[in-house]
Design an enzyme around this catalytic site. Structure first.
Site: not given
Ligand code: PAF
Length: 281
Positions: A37, A187
């Site tokens: 990210h 994630s």
């Protein structure tokens, strides 16, 4: 960093910046932020005046309730990470703020892209993704939105949605960010046991070997070889492996010289479902 939980206040804030001719780069996320990210944020910072990140665990894109419940939620840590890379704006709305009274998704037709690969295993997933991303685009009104290529099918679907709805923004796909051992950052990796995390490096190793084989072997031979690699693996379970056209996402059987192809894979490491892909040309 400015943090917003209400769409109206965020819209007002961003339209003031737009009126000053500031460009906006946007990275939609579901939180549990990692280096992948942050690399998207850095990319957006190079090209835009303002970078907006959203953190919203979107309920309508989960086909299994326990997957939604168990999705890692690390807001405090995410805020610190965003501050450490000088992100300008965080949008962190509630489900009600995004969906109002009815948490349901719109039904989309993405010209069949939604029925391939992930679409076969995750019922309604891309309707959920399409709904939330379209809503977020309408709220943030970015110049450019950035997505990782790990979710390559999602990226192609979002590009299609932007085109179909003539939304005034660019969608940029960014290279997969990997751990040193090759594991694609996700994630979901936070939920892997130590053993499964180590074992999961086998996924990218297999993809790299697939790429080598692609020059000399037939598509069928490669698919059989990959299936065999996972057949007796003690910790990983193959859900699908396919070689598909990058544009249509349709599985191929015969290679054509002028087309771009990718190998796509989904694997269970214990309870955790991991996906990855590699360009073959
Ligand atoms: O890739 C994700 O994290 C999600 O699917 C997205 C694009 C933020 C939509 O909820």
């Amino acid at each position: 960093m400015d943090i917003f939980t209400e769409k109206l206040t965020l819209k007002t804030h961003l339209s003031k910046l737009k009126a000053q001719n500031k460009t906006i780069g946007f990275i939609p996320t579901m939180g549990a932020l990692h280096k992948g990210h942050l690399s998207l944020i850095k990319k957006a910072q190079k090209k835009n005046d303002i970078v907006v990140v959203s953190i919203f665990v979107n309920p309508t894109q989960f086909d299994k309730a326990e997957d939604l419940i168990n999705y890692p939620k690390t807001l405090e840590n995410d805020i610190q990470l965003l501050q450490s890379v000088a992100c300008n704006v965080l949008f962190h709305p509630s489900v009600k703020e995004v969906y109002g009274k009815n948490t349901v998704s719109e039904k989309f037709n993405f010209d069949g892209l939604e029925h391939e690969m992930e679409g076969k295993y995750r019922d309604g997933h891309f309707d959920g993704v399409g709904t939330v991303v379209k809503t977020l685009f309408e709220i943030v009104n970015p110049d450019t939105a950035y997505f990782g290529q790990k979710d390559f099918q999602q990226l192609q679907i979002i590009k299609k949605m932007v085109k179909q709805n003539r939304l005034p923004l660019k969608v940029k796909g960014c290279k997969i960010f990997r751990e040193k051992n090759g594991l694609a950052m996700s994630s979901r990796n936070a939920r892997l046991s130590k053993e499964h995390r180590a074992a999961a490096t086998f996924i990218y190793k297999t993809l790299k070997k697939t790429k080598k084989r692609f020059h000399t072997k037939s598509v069928n031979e490669i698919c059989d070889w990959v299936t065999n690699q996972f057949k007796n693996h003690p910790l990983l379970q193959l859900e699908y492996f396919t070689i598909a056209d990058e544009k249509t996402l349709k599985t191929i059987e015969i290679k054509e010289s002028d087309k771009k192809y990718r190998a796509f894979i989904a694997v269970f490491a214990g309870e955790i479902r991991l996906i990855d892909n590699i360009p073959l040309r």
